[in-house]
Scaffold this motif. Structure first.
Motif, PDB file in Angstrom:
ATOM      1  N   LEU A   1       0.841  -1.205   0.000  1.00 46.32           N
ATOM      2  CA  LEU A   1       0.000   0.000   0.000  1.00 46.32           C
ATOM      3  C   LEU A   1       0.875   1.254   0.000  1.00 46.32           C
ATOM      4  CD1 LEU A   1      -3.024   1.019   0.332  1.00 46.32           C
ATOM      5  CD2 LEU A   1      -2.475   1.230   2.721  1.00 46.32           C
ATOM      6  N   LEU A   2       1.907   1.255   0.825  1.00 50.29           N
ATOM      7  CA  LEU A   2       2.822   2.409   0.878  1.00 50.29           C
ATOM      8  C   LEU A   2       3.451   2.653  -0.487  1.00 50.29           C
ATOM      9  CD1 LEU A   2       4.418   4.592   2.462  1.00 50.29           C
ATOM     10  CD2 LEU A   2       6.144   2.838   2.920  1.00 50.29           C
ATOM     11  N   GLU A   3       3.931   1.592  -1.118  1.00 50.50           N
ATOM     12  CA  GLU A   3       4.585   1.744  -2.420  1.00 50.50           C
ATOM     13  C   GLU A   3       3.604   2.306  -3.449  1.00 50.50           C
ATOM     14  OE1 GLU A   3       6.157  -1.918  -4.027  1.00 50.50           O
ATOM     15  OE2 GLU A   3       6.769  -0.865  -5.864  1.00 50.50           O
ATOM     16  N   ALA A   4       2.387   1.747  -3.494  1.00 47.19           N
ATOM     17  CA  ALA A   4       1.392   2.198  -4.467  1.00 47.19           C
ATOM     18  C   ALA A   4       0.967   3.636  -4.198  1.00 47.19           C
ATOM     19  CB  ALA A   4       0.175   1.277  -4.433  1.00 47.19           C
ATOM     20  N   MET A   5       0.759   3.980  -2.937  1.00 41.30           N
ATOM     21  CA  MET A   5       0.306   5.342  -2.617  1.00 41.30           C
ATOM     22  C   MET A   5       1.385   6.374  -2.924  1.00 41.30           C
ATOM     23  SD  MET A   5      -2.847   5.216  -1.782  1.00 41.30           S
ATOM     24  CE  MET A   5      -3.169   6.845  -1.080  1.00 41.30           C
ATOM     25  N   ARG A   6       2.633   6.055  -2.648  1.00 41.80           N
ATOM     26  CA  ARG A   6       3.705   7.020  -2.953  1.00 41.80           C
ATOM     27  C   ARG A   6       3.795   7.257  -4.458  1.00 41.80           C
ATOM     28  NH1 ARG A   6       9.128   5.816   0.270  1.00 41.80           N
ATOM     29  NH2 ARG A   6       9.567   8.006  -0.134  1.00 41.80           N
ATOM     30  N   ARG A   7       3.662   6.185  -5.215  1.00 45.02           N
ATOM     31  CA  ARG A   7       3.730   6.308  -6.672  1.00 45.02           C
ATOM     32  C   ARG A   7       2.547   7.123  -7.180  1.00 45.02           C
ATOM     33  NH1 ARG A   7       3.574   1.103  -7.776  1.00 45.02           N
ATOM     34  NH2 ARG A   7       1.366   1.126  -8.299  1.00 45.02           N
ATOM     35  N   GLU A   8       1.326   6.793  -6.753  1.00 46.62           N
ATOM     36  CA  GLU A   8       0.126   7.440  -7.290  1.00 46.62           C
ATOM     37  C   GLU A   8      -0.024   8.863  -6.764  1.00 46.62           C
ATOM     38  OE1 GLU A   8      -1.507   6.145  -9.695  1.00 46.62           O
ATOM     39  OE2 GLU A   8      -0.622   4.138  -9.614  1.00 46.62           O
ATOM     40  N   ALA A   9       0.434   9.128  -5.551  1.00 42.68           N
ATOM     41  CA  ALA A   9       0.283  10.465  -4.961  1.00 42.68           C
ATOM     42  C   ALA A   9       1.072  11.516  -5.729  1.00 42.68           C
ATOM     43  CB  ALA A   9       0.712  10.461  -3.493  1.00 42.68           C
ATOM     44  N   ALA A  10       2.088  11.069  -6.463  1.00 42.82           N
ATOM     45  CA  ALA A  10       2.929  12.022  -7.191  1.00 42.82           C
ATOM     46  C   ALA A  10       2.112  12.852  -8.177  1.00 42.82           C
ATOM     47  CB  ALA A  10       4.050  11.275  -7.919  1.00 42.82           C
ATOM     48  N   ALA A  11       0.994  12.316  -8.673  1.00 43.78           N
ATOM     49  CA  ALA A  11       0.176  13.032  -9.666  1.00 43.78           C
ATOM     50  C   ALA A  11      -1.178  13.452  -9.106  1.00 43.78           C
ATOM     51  CB  ALA A  11      -0.026  12.147 -10.895  1.00 43.78           C
ATOM     52  N   ALA A  12      -1.370  13.383  -7.789  1.00 39.97           N
ATOM     53  CA  ALA A  12      -2.707  13.564  -7.224  1.00 39.97           C
ATOM     54  C   ALA A  12      -2.952  14.991  -6.733  1.00 39.97           C
ATOM     55  CB  ALA A  12      -2.911  12.599  -6.058  1.00 39.97           C
ATOM     56  N   ASP A  13      -4.148  15.501  -6.995  1.00 39.00           N
ATOM     57  CA  ASP A  13      -4.596  16.750  -6.379  1.00 39.00           C
ATOM     58  C   ASP A  13      -5.159  16.493  -4.989  1.00 39.00           C
ATOM     59  OD1 ASP A  13      -4.238  18.606  -8.690  1.00 39.00           O
ATOM     60  OD2 ASP A  13      -5.632  17.193  -9.620  1.00 39.00           O
ATOM     61  N   VAL A  14      -5.733  15.302  -4.819  1.00 42.99           N
ATOM     62  CA  VAL A  14      -6.327  14.916  -3.534  1.00 42.99           C
ATOM     63  C   VAL A  14      -5.899  13.494  -3.212  1.00 42.99           C
ATOM     64  CG1 VAL A  14      -8.483  14.508  -2.266  1.00 42.99           C
ATOM     65  CG2 VAL A  14      -8.357  16.374  -3.949  1.00 42.99           C
ATOM     66  N   VAL A  15      -5.464  13.260  -1.979  1.00 46.44           N
ATOM     67  CA  VAL A  15      -5.133  11.912  -1.510  1.00 46.44           C
ATOM     68  C   VAL A  15      -6.006  11.612  -0.295  1.00 46.44           C
ATOM     69  CG1 VAL A  15      -3.342  10.398  -0.556  1.00 46.44           C
ATOM     70  CG2 VAL A  15      -2.738  12.112  -2.291  1.00 46.44           C
ATOM     71  N   VAL A  16      -6.719  10.491  -0.338  1.00 47.45           N
ATOM     72  CA  VAL A  16      -7.586  10.105   0.778  1.00 47.45           C
ATOM     73  C   VAL A  16      -7.164   8.733   1.278  1.00 47.45           C
ATOM     74  CG1 VAL A  16      -9.945   9.699   1.566  1.00 47.45           C
ATOM     75  CG2 VAL A  16      -9.527  11.356  -0.272  1.00 47.45           C
ATOM     76  N   MET A  17      -6.772   8.676   2.553  1.00 45.08           N
ATOM     77  CA  MET A  17      -6.362   7.394   3.157  1.00 45.08           C
ATOM     78  C   MET A  17      -7.527   6.816   3.947  1.00 45.08           C
ATOM     79  SD  MET A  17      -3.433   5.983   2.596  1.00 45.08           S
ATOM     80  CE  MET A  17      -3.488   4.910   4.022  1.00 45.08           C
ATOM     81  N   ALA A  18      -8.434   6.148   3.225  1.00 44.92           N
ATOM     82  CA  ALA A  18      -9.568   5.504   3.891  1.00 44.92           C
ATOM     83  C   ALA A  18      -9.261   4.064   4.293  1.00 44.92           C
ATOM     84  CB  ALA A  18     -10.797   5.545   2.980  1.00 44.92           C
ATOM     85  N   ALA A  19      -8.162   3.506   3.799  1.00 43.76           N
ATOM     86  CA  ALA A  19      -7.837   2.112   4.129  1.00 43.76           C
ATOM     87  C   ALA A  19      -7.486   1.960   5.599  1.00 43.76           C
ATOM     88  CB  ALA A  19      -6.669   1.617   3.266  1.00 43.76           C
ATOM     89  N   ALA A  20      -7.828   0.806   6.163  1.00 42.03           N
ATOM     90  CA  ALA A  20      -7.386   0.427   7.497  1.00 42.03           C
ATOM     91  C   ALA A  20      -6.048  -0.301   7.334  1.00 42.03           C
ATOM     92  CB  ALA A  20      -8.419  -0.476   8.162  1.00 42.03           C
ATOM     93  N   VAL A  21      -4.991   0.364   7.762  1.00 38.03           N
ATOM     94  CA  VAL A  21      -3.640  -0.176   7.589  1.00 38.03           C
ATOM     95  C   VAL A  21      -3.238  -0.900   8.864  1.00 38.03           C
ATOM     96  CG1 VAL A  21      -1.259   0.386   6.990  1.00 38.03           C
ATOM     97  CG2 VAL A  21      -3.128   1.862   6.182  1.00 38.03           C
ATOM     98  N   ALA A  22      -2.747  -2.121   8.723  1.00 34.75           N
ATOM     99  CA  ALA A  22      -2.267  -2.855   9.897  1.00 34.75           C
ATOM    100  C   ALA A  22      -1.119  -2.074  10.530  1.00 34.75           C
ATOM    101  CB  ALA A  22      -1.782  -4.243   9.496  1.00 34.75           C
ATOM    102  N   ASP A  23      -1.214  -1.814  11.835  1.00 34.53           N
ATOM    103  CA  ASP A  23      -0.141  -1.093  12.512  1.00 34.53           C
ATOM    104  C   ASP A  23       1.108  -1.958  12.674  1.00 34.53           C
ATOM    105  OD1 ASP A  23      -1.626   1.258  12.829  1.00 34.53           O
ATOM    106  OD2 ASP A  23      -2.604   0.456  14.617  1.00 34.53           O
ATOM    107  N   TYR A  24       0.903  -3.284  12.686  1.00 38.22           N
ATOM    108  CA  TYR A  24       2.020  -4.220  12.882  1.00 38.22           C
ATOM    109  C   TYR A  24       1.916  -5.364  11.870  1.00 38.22           C
ATOM    110  CZ  TYR A  24       2.386  -1.926  17.425  1.00 38.22           C
ATOM    111  OH  TYR A  24       2.517  -0.995  18.416  1.00 38.22           O
ATOM    112  N   ARG A  25       3.032  -5.985  11.583  1.00 37.52           N
ATOM    113  CA  ARG A  25       3.061  -7.183  10.757  1.00 37.52           C
ATOM    114  C   ARG A  25       3.901  -8.231  11.464  1.00 37.52           C
ATOM    115  NH1 ARG A  25       6.786  -3.682   8.735  1.00 37.52           N
ATOM    116  NH2 ARG A  25       8.907  -4.494   8.536  1.00 37.52           N
ATOM    117  N   PRO A  26       3.658  -9.518  11.167  1.00 37.74           N
ATOM    118  CA  PRO A  26       4.502 -10.560  11.759  1.00 37.74           C
ATOM    119  C   PRO A  26       5.979 -10.320  11.412  1.00 37.74           C
ATOM    120  CG  PRO A  26       2.542 -11.532  10.810  1.00 37.74           C
ATOM    121  CD  PRO A  26       2.549 -10.091  10.386  1.00 37.74           C
ATOM    122  N   ALA A  27       6.835 -10.481  12.404  1.00 38.70           N
ATOM    123  CA  ALA A  27       8.265 -10.236  12.186  1.00 38.70           C
ATOM    124  C   ALA A  27       8.846 -11.218  11.176  1.00 38.70           C
ATOM    125  CB  ALA A  27       9.020 -10.343  13.515  1.00 38.70           C
ATOM    126  N   ALA A  28       8.257 -12.402  11.118  1.00 39.44           N
ATOM    127  CA  ALA A  28       8.763 -13.414  10.187  1.00 39.44           C
ATOM    128  C   ALA A  28       7.622 -13.955   9.341  1.00 39.44           C
ATOM    129  CB  ALA A  28       9.422 -14.558  10.953  1.00 39.44           C
TER     130      ALA A  28
END
Ligand code: CTP
Ligand code: CA
Length: 227
Positions: free
Chosen positions: A81-108
């Motif tokens: 999600l981070l990779e896609a948003m950084r790429r797409e935000a480069a051309a955006a007039d408006v960015v809306v983060m409505a997704a629920a992003v996991a605060d943590y991920r399994p270490a392995a």
């Protein structure tokens, strides 16, 4: 400090919206996820499309049906999600983060399916922090005049205390606007009605809306880009 709204509505503007919930894999068939279906982000995408915007929907494991007439960028994890948003935000007039992003991920990540015989009767899973997509986009501001909108789903039942949490969060994230709503086991998720308060970077209430996710999407976009 009122954010400068996107002038003259959304016609011809590029709007990038994340929706759904990220899934953080433990092994090839298991993940840590959350209750977000993507309904509110999908409703925002449809409304922005209807207002003439070019809409990109960065879609994390949507359960809601994807809208027609928008470009879908599928992602699974917070890292994708981070990779896609950084790429797409480069051309955006408006960015809306409505997704629920996991605060943590399994270490392995276990490349083979985990087996009970190897794990025993009780299991501890180590988690590590994920990057903050909204704070990253807000800090990078790839386009001048871009409006960055965050969401905050809180279980705090008291409206004033919820507002205080939102004010602290919008400041910490560096977003222009924050859409606050109350969630619980029985409210906030899925295609039903919702209720939100929109605050700006200074903490001022800019809109309150309740009803279908489509009507709430319209109220949010009225603040982002008045016609
Ligand atoms: N968000 C994000 N990246 C993360 C976590 C959250 O971009 N790793 C975004 C969400 O998409 C939302 C906003 O930040 O737009 C607020 O999410 P929320 O979970 O309410 O905030 P957190 O900073 O994660 O704080 P909390 O500890 O309350 O979960
Ligand atoms: Ca969070």
């Amino acid at each position: 400090s009122e954010p400068a709204p996107v002038p003259q509505g959304l016609a011809g503007r590029t709007v990038v919206i994340s929706a759904g919930g990220t899934r953080e894999p433990l092994d090839p068939v298991r993940f840590l996820g959350n209750a977000s279906t993507g309904s509110q982000g999908v409703a925002l995408a449809a409304e922005a499309r209807d207002r003439g915007a070019d809409v990109v929907l960065v879609a994390a494991n949507l359960e809601a049906p994807a809208p027609e007439g928008v470009r879908i960028v599928p992602v699974r994890t917070a890292a994708e999600l981070l990779e896609a948003m950084r790429r797409e935000a480069a051309a955006a007039d408006v960015v809306v983060m409505a997704a629920a992003v996991a605060d943590y991920r399994p270490a392995a990540f276990a490349p083979e399916k985990l087996k009970k015989d190897d794990l025993g009767d009780a299991v501890t899973v180590e988690l590590v922090r994920n990057p903050d997509v909204l704070a990253t986009i807000a800090a990078e501001r790839p386009r001048p005049g871009q409006v960055v909108v965050g969401f905050a789903a809180e279980t705090e039942p008291d409206a004033e205390r919820r507002l205080a949490l939102g004010r602290e969060k919008v400041a910490r994230k560096g977003a222009d606007l924050l859409v606050l709503n109350e969630v619980g086991l029985d409210r906030g998720f899925g295609p039903g009605d919702t209720a939100v308060t929109v605050i700006d970077a200074g903490g001022a209430v800019r809109a309150e809306a309740a009803g279908s996710k489509a009507s709430v999407a319209a109220a949010i976009l009225d603040v982002v880009a008045p016609a």
